[in-house]
Design an enzyme around this catalytic site. Structure first.
Site, PDB file in Angstrom:
ATOM      1  N   ASP A  14     -15.642   4.705   6.405  1.00 59.97           N
ATOM      2  CA  ASP A  14     -15.379   3.914   5.199  1.00 59.97           C
ATOM      3  C   ASP A  14     -16.420   2.797   5.188  1.00 59.97           C
ATOM      4  OD1 ASP A  14     -14.176   2.729   2.965  1.00 59.97           O
ATOM      5  OD2 ASP A  14     -12.625   1.710   4.143  1.00 59.97           O
ATOM      6  N   CYS A  19     -13.512   8.205   1.576  1.00 57.88           N
ATOM      7  CA  CYS A  19     -12.618   7.825   0.471  1.00 57.88           C
ATOM      8  C   CYS A  19     -13.387   7.369  -0.759  1.00 57.88           C
ATOM      9  CB  CYS A  19     -11.641   6.753   0.928  1.00 57.88           C
ATOM     10  SG  CYS A  19     -12.438   5.174   1.341  1.00 57.88           S
TER      11      CYS A  19
HETATM   12  N1  NVA Z   1     -11.777  -0.429   2.890  1.00 60.02           N
HETATM   13  C1  NVA Z   1     -12.167  -0.381   1.506  1.00 60.02           C
HETATM   14  C2  NVA Z   1     -11.538   0.798   0.816  1.00 60.02           C
HETATM   15  C3  NVA Z   1     -11.987   0.990  -0.610  1.00 60.02           C
HETATM   16  C4  NVA Z   1     -11.314   2.156  -1.262  1.00 60.02           C
HETATM   17  C5  NVA Z   1     -11.760  -1.688   0.825  1.00 60.02           C
HETATM   18  O1  NVA Z   1     -10.654  -2.168   1.075  1.00 60.02           O
HETATM   19  O2  NVA Z   1     -12.566  -2.219   0.048  1.00 60.02           O
HETATM   20  N1   CP Z   2     -11.004   5.291  -2.770  1.00 59.78           N
HETATM   21  C1   CP Z   2     -10.589   4.378  -3.666  1.00 59.78           C
HETATM   22  O1   CP Z   2      -9.470   3.862  -3.605  1.00 59.78           O
HETATM   23  O2   CP Z   2     -11.465   4.135  -4.674  1.00 59.78           O
HETATM   24  P1   CP Z   2     -11.384   2.978  -5.761  1.00 59.78           P
HETATM   25  O3   CP Z   2     -11.580   1.669  -5.041  1.00 59.78           O
HETATM   26  O4   CP Z   2     -12.483   3.295  -6.723  1.00 59.78           O
HETATM   27  O5   CP Z   2     -10.034   3.027  -6.428  1.00 59.78           O
END
Ligand code: NVA
Ligand code: CP
Length: 306
Positions: free
Chosen positions: A223, A263
């Protein structure tokens, strides 16, 4: 009535049931069959952080189920100007049938849920992102990879890591997590997960060497190194996370049929190389599409519980 705040509150059987409903809805959608199971229902979607996938999948999903979704950014509602969470929860849940929230503190989501008269869904907090894991597991099922999973998570110990840990603990598979020193997962989440793993037989290991994590893995995932809200730390993190990029060399240590999941959004040249990303783009974008189907399964499941 049930909320969906973390996978911790769900049994293995319930998680698989939600995914089965999602897969059935996906199959029907591809045949042009729409069952309006949530006809006349409204989903309120509160966003205190940005989103592409979560917003589009919940909004499109609700429409396909015969309902309606309301997009509420914190710039538009009084929650963003200091109206208490507990008042917002009581108002919105008196008018809508379900609520999805993306916010910072997990405790804010819990407080909202405790005052809500309708099911509340976690659309991402600083601690967990459970709807993403429904889509990720659905993708593994579709690729026939759900048996004997050995998963490797390489990168920051964040909301996605915690959610992978919870999924592994509930379903009983092996997960190795490699983070740089100082960027480990929450020790409270780790303790909870290890308790659950005792019952399920899951093997969940923490380490600081990404190569050790990836060796022989059937699923490799990562991620962003800089989550929403950590933008000020970006430059420092890029230096510290050097050596944690999932690239061809790293993937060559994994099982020869290993799949790479992300993701999204992905930052090529940081947590994943362009080559690895493009080589696995088919499964990655199927994973993204599955947000739509898995969450429809979830909303239908939650509706059936009341
Ligand atoms: N770890 C990331 C996930 C985004 C879908 C966030 O929290 O920004
Ligand atoms: N993976 C995910 O939750 O993407 P978004 O931040 O675009 O919703």
């Amino acid at each position: 009535m049930r909320h969906f705040l973390t996978l911790k509150d769900f049994t293995k059987y319930e998680i698989l049931e939600i995914i089965d409903i999602g897969l059935e809805i996906k199959k029907n959608l591809k045949l042009g069959i729409y069952k309006h199971e949530l006809k006349n229902q409204t989903l309120a979607m509160i966003f205190e952080k940005s989103s592409t996938r979560t917003r589009v999948s919940f909004e499109a999903g609700m429409f396909q189920l015969g309902g309606h979704a309301l997009f509420l950014s914190n710039r538009d509602i009084h929650l963003g100007r200091g109206e208490p969470v507990k008042d917002t929860a009581r108002v919105i849940s008196s008018m809508c049938n379900m609520v999805m929230i993306r916010t910072f503190e997990h405790s804010k989501l819990e407080e909202f849920a405790s005052f809500s008269k309708v099911p509340v869904i976690n659309g991402l907090t600083d601690t967990y992102h459970p709807v993403q894991l429904l889509a990720d597991y659905m993708t593994l099922v579709e690729h026939g990879m759900e048996k004997n999973i050995v998963a490797a998570y390489v990168g920051d110990g964040n909301n996605m890591t915690h959610s992978w840990m919870m999924l592994a603990a509930k379903l009983g598979f092996e997960l190795r997590v490699a983070t740089p020193k100082g960027y480990e997962v929450s020790s409270a989440v780790l303790d909870e997960v290890q308790e659950i793993a005792k019952e399920s037989g899951a093997i969940i290991k923490m380490m600081n060497d990404p190569k050790e994590a990836v060796r022989g893995a059937t699923v490799v995932t990562t991620d962003t190194w800089t989550s929403m809200g950590q933008e000020d730390e970006k430059e420092e993190r890029i230096k510290i996370f050097k050596g944690f990029m999932v690239n061809d060399e790293m993937m060559s240590l994994a099982d020869s049929n290993a799949k790479f999941l992300h993701c999204l959004p992905a930052y090529r040249g940081l947590e994943v190389s362009e080559e690895v990303f493009e080589k696995h783009s088919e499964i990655i974008f199927n994973e993204a599409e599955n947000r739509l189907h898995a969450q429809k399964g979830l909303m239908v499941w939650l509706d059936r519980q009341r």
